[in-house]
Design an enzyme around this catalytic site. Structure first.
Site, PDB file in Angstrom:
ATOM      1  N   GLU A 159      34.476  45.530  37.220  1.00  0.00           N
ATOM      2  CA  GLU A 159      33.730  46.651  37.795  1.00  0.00           C
ATOM      3  C   GLU A 159      32.699  47.237  36.817  1.00  0.00           C
ATOM      4  OE1 GLU A 159      36.593  49.398  39.423  1.00  0.00           O
ATOM      5  OE2 GLU A 159      37.488  47.866  40.712  1.00  0.00           O
ATOM      6  N   GLU A 195      40.834  40.759  45.254  1.00  0.00           N
ATOM      7  CA  GLU A 195      41.503  41.980  45.696  1.00  0.00           C
ATOM      8  C   GLU A 195      41.145  42.196  47.168  1.00  0.00           C
ATOM      9  OE1 GLU A 195      41.098  45.348  42.929  1.00  0.00           O
ATOM     10  OE2 GLU A 195      39.996  44.008  41.589  1.00  0.00           O
TER      11      GLU A 195
END
Length: 332
Positions: free
Chosen positions: A155, A268
């Site tokens: 991220e 995810e």
């Protein structure tokens, strides 16, 4: 009498758990069906508490062929103080996976969140470089040969496609990416090294386009990035994005694959308020993209999800499969 009651209770629980294992294993496995369709794994997350849960563990054992630690490999869990490492939680998951013959994904080496204050307060480039190299080398070396792939950086992009502000980018610029990946490659040359991010669900979105451009540059420059992982939560409305339909998942995966990475994966997956069609869309997206090797669902039961109020998983709060489970099996 108390001791006898406890023994009886434990025996009953063990019997119930054993029956549950048998019933789950009798069903068709998501992982087996997915690998039969040509992919590498269909996985899920794990922690010690989840693996000790007699309702959760049999589903993990039966349906999922790869495991990712939800939290116990993150920096705040593994090195809360400089040089003070703690691997208890992660080792439990690794040992379980090895015993059960499951793949392992390491998550994650560098992330701006769940980062100890002693790291976030570093302002000297040489010091931060050394800290990154030590942390990455220690973790990757510990499970060398046991972990299939590591999410090396996680991220690191902002919603406009630029680098996110963090201690890593503020002190080292984008060079922290090279530093981390090179340290990981040196520690385990055979492990697949991933860059992982969210809001990459739409190929036309600014973050996706900036991500694809920059990662392509890094790969072309020799940064050892093997794979790209995406958190695909299409219907989850982030602060900077209104949520994306699952129909765009295939185009998004194709865009990520165009960077030159050797593989991509949905690392995810949890979809708030999803229909069976949404789940099938994502599964088909991976099936239709040659470089997509696997899917990791972020949890088994809605009961244990960090987004429980959005009903984002394949099993309900009673650990029973939803309609989407059967829809995926049917699609495979």
């Amino acid at each position: 009498m108390v001791q006898f009651s406890s023994i009886v209770q434990c025996t009953l629980l063990a019997t119930a758990a054993s029956a549950y294992v048998t019933s789950r294993q009798a069903a068709e496995s998501l992982h087996d069906a997915f690998t039969a369709a040509g992919k590498k794994y269909f996985g899920n997350i794990a922690e010690q508490a989840l693996l000790e849960n007699p309702q959760n563990e049999p589903i993990i054992a039966a349906d999922f062929g790869a495991l990712t630690c939800e939290n116990s490999m993150k920096w705040d869990a593994t090195e809360p103080t400089q040089g003070g490492y703690n691997f208890d939680g992660a080792d439990y998951v690794v040992n379980y996976a090895v015993e059960k013959g499951k793949l392992l994904r390491g998550h994650t080496l560098l992330w701006h969140s769940q980062l100890p204050s002693w790291v976030s307060q570093i302002s000297d480039p040489a010091t931060l470089t050394g800290v990154i190299q030590d942390h990455v080398t220690t973790l990757v070396s510990r499970w060398k040969g046991q972990i299939y792939a590591w999410d090396v950086v996680n991220e690191i992009f902002a919603e406009d496609g630029s680098l996110r502000e963090s201690v890593f980018s503020n002190v080292l610029g984008e060079d922290f990416v090279r530093i981390a990946f090179e340290a990981a490659r040196a520690a385990d040359p055979d492990c697949k090294l991933y860059i992982n991010d969210y809001n990459l669900d739409d190929a036309s979105y600014s973050k996706t386009q900036g991500f694809v451009s920059k990662v392509g540059e890094w790969i072309a420059a020799g940064v050892p990035i093997d794979g790209i992982g995406m958190w695909l939560a299409c219907l989850f409305k982030h602060a900077y994005a209104g949520g994306f339909p699952t129909s765009g998942a295939q185009a998004a995966l194709e865009a990520l694959a165009s960077t030159g990475a050797s593989e991509v994966a949905v690392t995810e997956l949890d979809i708030g308020g999803a229909t069976s069609d949404d789940w099938v869309n994502v599964v088909n997206a991976c099936l239709n993209v040659e470089k997509c090797i696997g899917i990791t669902v972020w949890g088994v039961s809605d009961k244990d999800s960090w987004r429980a109020d959005e009903s984002p998983l394949l099993f309900d709060v009673n650990y029973q499969p939803k309609d989407a489970y059967g829809a995926i099996i049917a699609a495979l």
